[in-house]
Design a protein around this motif. Structure first.
Motif, mmCIF file in Angstrom:
data_model
loop_
_atom_site.group_PDB
_atom_site.id
_atom_site.type_symbol
_atom_site.label_atom_id
_atom_site.label_comp_id
_atom_site.label_asym_id
_atom_site.label_seq_id
_atom_site.Cartn_x
_atom_site.Cartn_y
_atom_site.Cartn_z
ATOM 1 N N SER A 1 8.591 24.799 -16.951
ATOM 2 C CA SER A 1 8.469 25.108 -18.369
ATOM 3 C C SER A 1 7.097 24.699 -18.899
ATOM 4 O O SER A 1 6.511 25.397 -19.714
ATOM 5 N N VAL A 2 6.553 23.591 -18.415
ATOM 6 C CA VAL A 2 5.202 23.194 -18.827
ATOM 7 C C VAL A 2 4.197 24.253 -18.394
ATOM 8 O O VAL A 2 3.329 24.684 -19.154
ATOM 9 N N LEU A 3 4.337 24.681 -17.146
ATOM 10 C CA LEU A 3 3.449 25.678 -16.575
ATOM 11 C C LEU A 3 3.473 26.977 -17.362
ATOM 12 O O LEU A 3 2.433 27.526 -17.746
ATOM 13 N N GLU B 1 11.563 21.216 -15.711
ATOM 14 C CA GLU B 1 10.615 20.658 -16.673
ATOM 15 C C GLU B 1 9.197 21.118 -16.338
ATOM 16 O O GLU B 1 8.419 21.531 -17.201
ATOM 17 N N ARG B 2 8.849 21.056 -15.029
ATOM 18 C CA ARG B 2 7.507 21.445 -14.625
ATOM 19 C C ARG B 2 7.259 22.929 -14.827
ATOM 20 O O ARG B 2 6.204 23.350 -15.257
ATOM 21 N N ALA C 1 -0.536 22.342 -11.433
ATOM 22 C CA ALA C 1 0.918 22.323 -11.329
ATOM 23 C C ALA C 1 1.479 23.561 -10.652
ATOM 24 O O ALA C 1 2.627 23.571 -10.289
ATOM 25 N N HIS C 2 0.645 24.617 -10.478
ATOM 26 C CA HIS C 2 1.234 25.776 -9.793
ATOM 27 C C HIS C 2 1.549 25.470 -8.342
ATOM 28 O O HIS C 2 2.343 26.167 -7.742
ATOM 29 N N GLU D 1 0.362 30.015 -23.730
ATOM 30 C CA GLU D 1 -0.527 29.635 -24.831
ATOM 31 C C GLU D 1 -1.947 30.122 -24.568
ATOM 32 O O GLU D 1 -2.664 30.520 -25.479
ATOM 33 N N ARG E 1 4.417 27.472 -20.345
ATOM 34 C CA ARG E 1 3.921 27.332 -21.705
ATOM 35 C C ARG E 1 2.395 27.324 -21.718
ATOM 36 O O ARG E 1 1.764 27.894 -22.605
ATOM 37 N N ILE E 2 1.784 26.665 -20.724
ATOM 38 C CA ILE E 2 0.317 26.603 -20.714
ATOM 39 C C ILE E 2 -0.284 27.986 -20.508
ATOM 40 O O ILE E 2 -1.201 28.396 -21.221
ATOM 41 N N PHE E 3 0.248 28.739 -19.549
ATOM 42 C CA PHE E 3 -0.269 30.097 -19.356
ATOM 43 C C PHE E 3 0.018 30.965 -20.582
ATOM 44 O O PHE E 3 -0.821 31.755 -21.010
#
Lengths: 242, 242
Positions: free
Chosen positions: B22-24, B19-20, B3-4, B30, B26-28
């Motif tokens: 924020s997903v990105l 939205e994207r 997604a990057h 976490e 959050r994954i990094f």
């Protein structure tokens, strides 16, 4: 960032929510749409397109130096989309053979992009004159995993595999090895100096992708390239319709 | 899925929405939390942890066969987290040296995962007895891009680089080459049979990561491994606190 992690809680402590799945599905979906548009553009112009994939350092660019010279001498009008995270080193090596070369540097975010996708190739196509090409070669980023997940819109995918990488990689990276129409088994000039077991590699390939022919080559010496060039020329017409 | 891509509209026709992003993030985020937790667990048990990265086929597993034998003979209690997309081929090669080996197969989704992340390593740690280890070696997935983006919680990252990959890879994959504390320059036994320019490679490395020492080795013959084993032993104590 590789959000498909997130679908597999078995491996991950990440939360897996519908928001992530929807982002994931949309990205793959949009890639497929862009890939079909690229293929339609190739077909509309009668351009055959081939996607070259390999590990880093397996010899794609050295191979292309020979192949572009051969295509020029054969009167085939060739173009190259050159994918690299950073630098124009490879694109520079491919200049001077009369081919149109479009450089895509993928590396202006996070760790540098690990593959080409269809929208990136679409962007490169805006800098090429498809109407004056017969063949477009896409040199993907050196990586045995991610490039196989993204249809860039080429008619065929080809793998350059260096025998220095060992016999077992078809078993360890099966998605990549299954995705290709032919495997160029490169660096054959080093065979006397390696412990590489060519028959074992052939058996491993037959287990993963029995339909892909193996062509033994040395991009360094030029040995075996005639068979590869024959393969390239025998299906010059686009094999899929848009 | 990577997604990057999406943060860099310059390369992509994808829509880039909040939205994207924020997903990105959050994954990094976490991953970093999980990495710190892994490091805290290593520190709490006095375990040094080293993350090994390379291209496919550069020789990480062959190196580990020598290194595990050396560690056993030196009385160092070693463990290995073995990351592979599919198969237990590498983990099987590392059995029989008295080391605890945890296998992580990353390949049950899409194209197979292209890296280890901290939550995956955390899962592997639940199968190891950290209290009885001095050193944990993490063998990452063979890939010059994605593994460098994910902190797995190790104290140091080490690269195994095969001279068959050419001189220019530090310039083409700078994030990976900058992320490591030392580079093992492997397959030196093939030097007489290659066009590889060792001094040019050294200059390219000095440009990207002047602080990382280069240790010339042949994992096939064992040459040069004493210096690598010395490097491993000189900072046995964890170098970062939790």
């Amino acid at each position: 960032m590789h959000a498909h992690d997130q679908e597999h809680g078995d491996h991950s402590a990440y939360e897996t929510g519908p928001e992530r799945i929807s982002v994931l599905e949309r990205i793959f979906g949009e890639n497929d749409v862009a890939a079909e548009a690229n293929r339609a553009a190739f077909d509309a112009h009668g351009v055959r397109s081939v996607n070259l994939m390999s590990s880093p350092g397996a010899g794609k660019t050295t191979l292309l130096v020979h192949t572009l010279a051969h295509l020029r001498d054969s009167g085939v009008r060739a173009g190259v989309v050159e994918g690299d995270i950073e630098t124009s080193i490879d694109a520079d090596r491919l200049a001077g053979f009369g081919a149109q070369v479009a450089l895509l540097n993928t590396g202006d975010g996070f760790g540098g992009e690990c593959h080409l996708d269809a929208p990136m190739v679409a962007k490169a196509l805006t800098t090429l004159d498809l109407a004056s090409l017969d063949l477009l070669l896409v040199e993907n980023v050196g990586n045995l995993v991610c490039p196989a997940e993204f249809d860039v819109g080429a008619h065929d995918s080809v793998m350059v595999y260096a025998i220095t990488e060992g016999e077992e990689k078809p078993l360890k990276y099966p998605v990549m090895f299954r995705s290709v129409s032919v495997v160029l088994v490169n660096k054959m000039d080093l065979l006397p100096h390696l412990d590489f077991d060519l028959e074992l590699f052939r058996r491993n390939m037959a287990q993963i992708n029995p339909d892909a022919p193996l062509i033994e080559v040395s991009a360094r010496t030029g040995d075996g390239l005639a068979e590869w060039h024959e393969w390239l020329s025998t299906s010059r017409e686009p094999v899929r319709s848009a």
